[in-house]
Design a protein around this motif. Structure first.
Motif, PDB file in Angstrom:
ATOM      1  N   GLU A 274       0.825  -1.199   0.000  1.00 55.32           N
ATOM      2  CA  GLU A 274       0.000   0.000   0.000  1.00 55.32           C
ATOM      3  C   GLU A 274       0.867   1.260   0.000  1.00 55.32           C
ATOM      4  O   GLU A 274       2.061   1.217   0.312  1.00 55.32           O
ATOM      5  N   PHE A 275       0.227   2.380  -0.321  1.00 57.21           N
ATOM      6  CA  PHE A 275       0.861   3.691  -0.167  1.00 57.21           C
ATOM      7  C   PHE A 275       1.103   3.922   1.321  1.00 57.21           C
ATOM      8  O   PHE A 275       0.218   3.706   2.154  1.00 57.21           O
ATOM      9  N   HIS A 281      11.244  -1.348   4.210  1.00 57.64           N
ATOM     10  CA  HIS A 281      11.683  -1.621   2.847  1.00 57.64           C
ATOM     11  C   HIS A 281      11.939  -3.112   2.689  1.00 57.64           C
ATOM     12  O   HIS A 281      12.646  -3.717   3.532  1.00 57.64           O
ATOM     13  N   PRO A 282      11.388  -3.763   1.636  1.00 56.94           N
ATOM     14  CA  PRO A 282      11.508  -5.219   1.520  1.00 56.94           C
ATOM     15  C   PRO A 282      12.931  -5.715   1.281  1.00 56.94           C
ATOM     16  O   PRO A 282      13.229  -6.881   1.535  1.00 56.94           O
ATOM     17  N   PRO A 289       9.695   5.693   3.146  1.00 55.88           N
ATOM     18  CA  PRO A 289       8.382   6.005   2.555  1.00 55.88           C
ATOM     19  C   PRO A 289       8.128   5.142   1.316  1.00 55.88           C
ATOM     20  O   PRO A 289       9.068   4.821   0.577  1.00 55.88           O
ATOM     21  N   HIS A 290       6.875   4.793   1.093  1.00 57.59           N
ATOM     22  CA  HIS A 290       6.490   4.082  -0.135  1.00 57.59           C
ATOM     23  C   HIS A 290       5.398   4.906  -0.796  1.00 57.59           C
ATOM     24  O   HIS A 290       4.218   4.805  -0.446  1.00 57.59           O
ATOM     25  N   LEU A 291       5.786   5.760  -1.731  1.00 57.28           N
ATOM     26  CA  LEU A 291       4.885   6.746  -2.311  1.00 57.28           C
ATOM     27  C   LEU A 291       4.213   6.200  -3.560  1.00 57.28           C
ATOM     28  O   LEU A 291       4.243   6.800  -4.642  1.00 57.28           O
ATOM     29  N   GLY A 292       3.581   5.061  -3.430  1.00 60.75           N
ATOM     30  CA  GLY A 292       2.880   4.430  -4.535  1.00 60.75           C
ATOM     31  C   GLY A 292       2.147   3.196  -4.050  1.00 60.75           C
ATOM     32  O   GLY A 292       2.127   2.899  -2.849  1.00 60.75           O
TER      33      GLY A 292
END
Length: 331
Positions: A274-275, A281-282, A289-292
């Motif tokens: 998810e966003f 981080h995998p 942050p994961h911006l997508g």
């Protein structure tokens, strides 16, 4: 679709809403009704006549143009890289058959270009629901003629009951995969067709098929009406298109169902990430942050732009792989 607006009155939807009665009597059935092609719809065309002019080795490229109110052939040709001097003989040749200085909105217009030289080779324009204006480059000049449309459009209705899932049950009932995919876009903001439907729920869909003259196979077209009954909750969508060719899906009451953006850019099996402003981080195994949003889907699944826009970048992007960047109006 961009440019949607509320209908002034539900009466404008009556013709399409009443068409749902084609498959109202019983579930699991299908009905077919032929009708003239809708304006502005593009279909396969008959092969072009052989000309004395040799084409480039890369063949012919077709551009299908959506004609809007106020468009002229000169302006559309200019938008596709055809200058005034090159356009002049095409317009002059057409005048013996049809006046192309002012085009009617929603009529289909197709331009054919030589891929190697980028020269204009042919123009096809739907003059009315029966006739096609054909302009083609020959050895010495531009040939113009009136020809019958080489296709017809039929309206087909299918209804069924959910047992395994909409995709499996609809395709099993004969609904083309493209039409099932479009249903996900039509109802995407109201319910998730993959997870919100249960055994016993019902579906009905009315869509267009286009057939080439003399051929048995049909090319599926647009959904013009659909209905989902989920545990007693009935959701109906009908397609309305105005004189300028702007179309969208509405409830019979006139309330819009369509939104400017699709909910998802593809048909996915699951959301794998998810966003998030902060996630583990995998690979790095630290908060980032994961911006997508990451989707899992089978190889070959079509990926669509969620709204009209401009491709500003396409290629390999570090850490992302093959990527396409699309800019939408309004940010």
């Amino acid at each position: 679709m961009p440019g949607r607006r509320m209908l002034g009155t539900p009466r404008k939807l009556a013709a399409l809403a009443c068409a749902m009665a084609l498959f109202e009597p019983a579930l699991g059935g299908a009905g077919t009704h032929r009708r003239p092609a809708r304006k502005g719809q593009h279909h396969p065309e008959r092969p072009a006549r052989r000309t004395a002019r040799d084409h480039g080795t890369r063949g012919i490229a077709e551009e299908h143009v959506h004609v809007r109110r106020g468009d002229t052939l000169e302006s559309l040709l200019a938008a596709h890289g055809v200058g005034v001097a090159e356009a002049r003989p095409w317009i002059a040749a057409a005048t013996a058959v049809y006046d192309l200085r002012r085009l009617a909105p929603r009529r289909g217009l197709t331009l054919r270009f030589d891929r190697a030289t980028h020269a204009l080779e042919a123009i096809r324009y739907e003059m009315d629901e029966r006739s096609l204006l054909v302009l083609e480059r020959t050895a010495g000049d531009i040939h113009a003629e009136r020809a019958p449309l080489p296709y017809f459009t039929e309206v087909k209705g299918v209804a069924g009951r959910i047992e395994r899932g909409l995709r499996e049950d609809a395709t099993g009932a004969g609904v083309p995969a493209r039409v099932v995919s479009e249903l996900a876009d039509v109802f995407g903001w109201e319910l998730d067709l993959e997870s919100d439907l249960r055994p016993g729920d019902e579906f009905r869909v009315l869509y267009e098929n286009t057939r080439q003259a003399g051929e048995a196979a049909a090319e599926p077209g647009d959904v013009i009406g659909a209905e989902i009954n989920a545990r007693g909750w009935e959701l109906t969508a009908v397609f309305f298109e105005d004189d300028d060719g702007h179309g969208a899906y509405y409830r019979p009451s006139g309330e819009p169902l369509s939104r400017e953006f699709l909910r998802y850019p593809l048909e996915f099996t699951e959301i794998t990430s998810e966003f998030s402003p902060l996630r583990e981080h995998p690979i790095l195994r630290c908060p980032r942050p994961h911006l997508g949003v990451d989707f899992a889907a089978p190889p070959g699944t079509p990926v669509r732009a969620v709204a009209s826009g401009t491709v500003v970048e396409a290629g390999w992007v570090h850490q992302l792989g093959r990527s396409v960047r699309v800019e939408h109006s309004g940010g």
